[in-house]
Design an enzyme around this catalytic site. Structure first.
Site, PDB file in Angstrom:
ATOM      1  N   ASP A   1      24.973 -22.794 -39.247  1.00 28.50           N
ATOM      2  CA  ASP A   1      25.640 -24.055 -38.920  1.00 28.50           C
ATOM      3  C   ASP A   1      27.086 -24.020 -39.419  1.00 28.50           C
ATOM      4  O   ASP A   1      27.598 -25.010 -39.939  1.00 28.50           O
ATOM      5  CB  ASP A   1      24.874 -25.233 -39.549  1.00 28.50           C
ATOM      6  CG  ASP A   1      25.349 -26.592 -39.023  1.00 28.50           C
ATOM      7  OD1 ASP A   1      25.796 -26.656 -37.864  1.00 28.50           O
ATOM      8  OD2 ASP A   1      25.272 -27.579 -39.778  1.00 28.50           O
TER       9      ASP A   1
ATOM     10  N   SER B   1      22.449 -32.784 -42.913  1.00 28.99           N
ATOM     11  CA  SER B   1      22.373 -31.719 -41.908  1.00 28.99           C
ATOM     12  C   SER B   1      20.978 -31.124 -41.823  1.00 28.99           C
ATOM     13  O   SER B   1      20.635 -30.473 -40.836  1.00 28.99           O
ATOM     14  CB  SER B   1      23.388 -30.616 -42.215  1.00 28.99           C
ATOM     15  OG  SER B   1      23.006 -29.883 -43.367  1.00 28.99           O
TER      16      SER B   1
ATOM     17  N   PRO C   1      25.403 -27.112 -48.891  1.00 28.01           N
ATOM     18  CA  PRO C   1      24.664 -27.105 -50.164  1.00 28.01           C
ATOM     19  C   PRO C   1      23.168 -26.815 -50.004  1.00 28.01           C
ATOM     20  O   PRO C   1      22.419 -26.897 -50.959  1.00 28.01           O
ATOM     21  CB  PRO C   1      24.869 -28.533 -50.675  1.00 28.01           C
ATOM     22  CG  PRO C   1      24.888 -29.356 -49.425  1.00 28.01           C
ATOM     23  CD  PRO C   1      25.598 -28.505 -48.383  1.00 28.01           C
ATOM     24  N   GLY C   2      22.731 -26.512 -48.770  1.00 24.37           N
ATOM     25  CA  GLY C   2      21.345 -26.101 -48.593  1.00 24.37           C
ATOM     26  C   GLY C   2      20.527 -26.941 -47.648  1.00 24.37           C
ATOM     27  O   GLY C   2      19.290 -26.865 -47.656  1.00 24.37           O
ATOM     28  N   GLY C   3      21.174 -27.739 -46.804  1.00 26.06           N
ATOM     29  CA  GLY C   3      20.433 -28.595 -45.873  1.00 26.06           C
ATOM     30  C   GLY C   3      19.504 -27.825 -44.962  1.00 26.06           C
ATOM     31  O   GLY C   3      18.344 -28.207 -44.762  1.00 26.06           O
TER      32      GLY C   3
ATOM     33  N   LYS D   1      29.828 -25.456 -32.269  1.00 23.50           N
ATOM     34  CA  LYS D   1      30.699 -26.625 -32.414  1.00 23.50           C
ATOM     35  C   LYS D   1      31.548 -26.763 -31.154  1.00 23.50           C
ATOM     36  O   LYS D   1      32.201 -25.810 -30.724  1.00 23.50           O
ATOM     37  CB  LYS D   1      31.591 -26.480 -33.644  1.00 23.50           C
ATOM     38  CG  LYS D   1      30.845 -26.121 -34.923  1.00 23.50           C
ATOM     39  CD  LYS D   1      29.851 -27.191 -35.327  1.00 23.50           C
ATOM     40  CE  LYS D   1      29.130 -26.793 -36.611  1.00 23.50           C
ATOM     41  NZ  LYS D   1      28.145 -27.801 -37.059  1.00 23.50           N
TER      42      LYS D   1
END
Length: 350
Positions: free
Chosen positions: A272, A184, A218-220, A301
């Site tokens: 996001d 991402s 997780p931090g994208g 989305k």
């Protein structure tokens, strides 16, 4: 030229057509188009011999949601095997002069099968264009496009620098970083490159800034700020990548992204989160109206049906609330290449 050719992600042809129909109507043009499912493009007939150029030159590319590329074209050119170069050259003499020429197809497996043909005739076509005097350095901002449909059919047209993508097929391909927490991260990287002009990046993305990433795990998206030296509040109940936390540039806030309020006003807020688009739109408007962030990039989305209509509703809601607050702002939006069933929006309060 009366026709507009738009490249789009396969499966979004109806949305691209609905959007260009609305843009045309705002410009006083009431044409028509018939989308082909999963074709990766749509053709819109403006009903006016000069309508295509006029409409394209009136628009901003980052205000077209579903268009990867937009070109003014004439009717499809049919040519027999062996006569492609001559047929295209004859048609090209009716176009304005250009500074270069691209040879493309739709972004589908079926269209990619034409790559061998394009490679074979690209050199003779380019040579023919030059000999005919169709390419001139003085034709700044004008590009010719040959869009192959089949081995014996193609559209020929022009694009203009003021409203087009500068990437073949309208696709900005990025390499996944070795230390990226998730794929991402490419979505935010593409958005920053698309919406923040190169001449403004030093001002709008520097290490004295602070950012918030809602739904960060997780931090994208957090990663894109960290590599730029920007301290980021990563808001998510889930775990963050250990390497990101080790940088000392991330404050992990284990809170609900819809309830979180920043301890200080920040320069950027990104989001996001997987949630109904209208709820995300309301949250983004709140952040900007409260002055919690000056700039935001977020994803909406998309639902299964009426995707274009849903995005328009969200954008209108945000615009209405910002206007009521008396805020001046720049808004851009795009169905980016690294997006799937979502639209990326960027808003900067001035």
């Amino acid at each position: 030229m009366k026709n507009i050719l738009i490249y789009c992600r396969p499966g979004f042809e109806k949305d691209a057509l609905a959007e260009i129909s609305d843009k045309a109507a705002e410009h006083g043009l009431y044409g028509y188009g018939v989308p082909s499912e999963n074709a990766g493009y749509v053709l819109y007939n403006t009903g006016d011999d000069h309508g295509a150029e006029s409409l394209i030159q009136s628009m901003s590319f980052n205000h077209l949601i579903f268009a990867r590329q937009i070109i003014a074209v004439n009717d499809v050119i049919d040519f027999e095997k062996g006569g492609r170069v001559q047929a295209l050259l004859e048609a090209a003499r009716e176009l304005p002069l250009a500074e270069d020429i691209w040879f493309e197809t739709a972004d589908t497996n079926e269209a990619k099968a034409l790559s061998g043909l394009i490679k074979k005739i690209e050199k003779p076509l380019l040579t023919g264009w030059k000999k005919a005097g169709l390419l001139r350095k003085k034709a700044v901002g004008v590009r010719h496009h040959v869009f192959f449909m089949e081995g014996d059919q193609a559209y020929l047209g022009v694009s203009y620098a003021e409203c087009r993508s500068e990437f073949p097929l309208g696709i900005r391909r990025l390499r996944f970083p070795a230390k990226g927490p998730s794929r991402s991260t490419l979505k935010l990287e593409e958005a920053l490159l698309q919406f923040v002009p190169e001449h403004r990046r030093e001002k709008d993305l520097h290490d004295a800034m602070h950012a918030v990433d809602l739904g960060a795990c997780p931090g994208g998206w957090t990663y894109q700020f960290v590599v730029r030296g920007i301290h980021t509040y990563a808001v998510d109940n889930g775990p963050m990548q250990k390497e990101l936390m080790a940088t000392g540039l991330v404050s992990h806030m284990t809170e609900d992204g819809f309830k979180f309020q920043p301890p200080v006003k920040v320069d950027w807020m990104v989001c996001d989160m997987v949630e109904r688009p209208i709820l995300v739109a309301e949250l983004m408007a709140k952040w900007l109206c409260e002055g919690w962030a000056q700039r935001t990039i977020f994803n909406l989305k998309l639902p299964m049906k009426k995707r274009y209509q849903e995005v328009v509703q969200c954008l209108e809601l945000i615009s209405s609330q910002l206007a009521q607050k008396g805020l001046r702002y720049d808004m851009q939006y795009k169905h980016l290449f690294h997006d799937r069933e979502e639209i990326t929006v960027c808003i900067m309060v001035r």
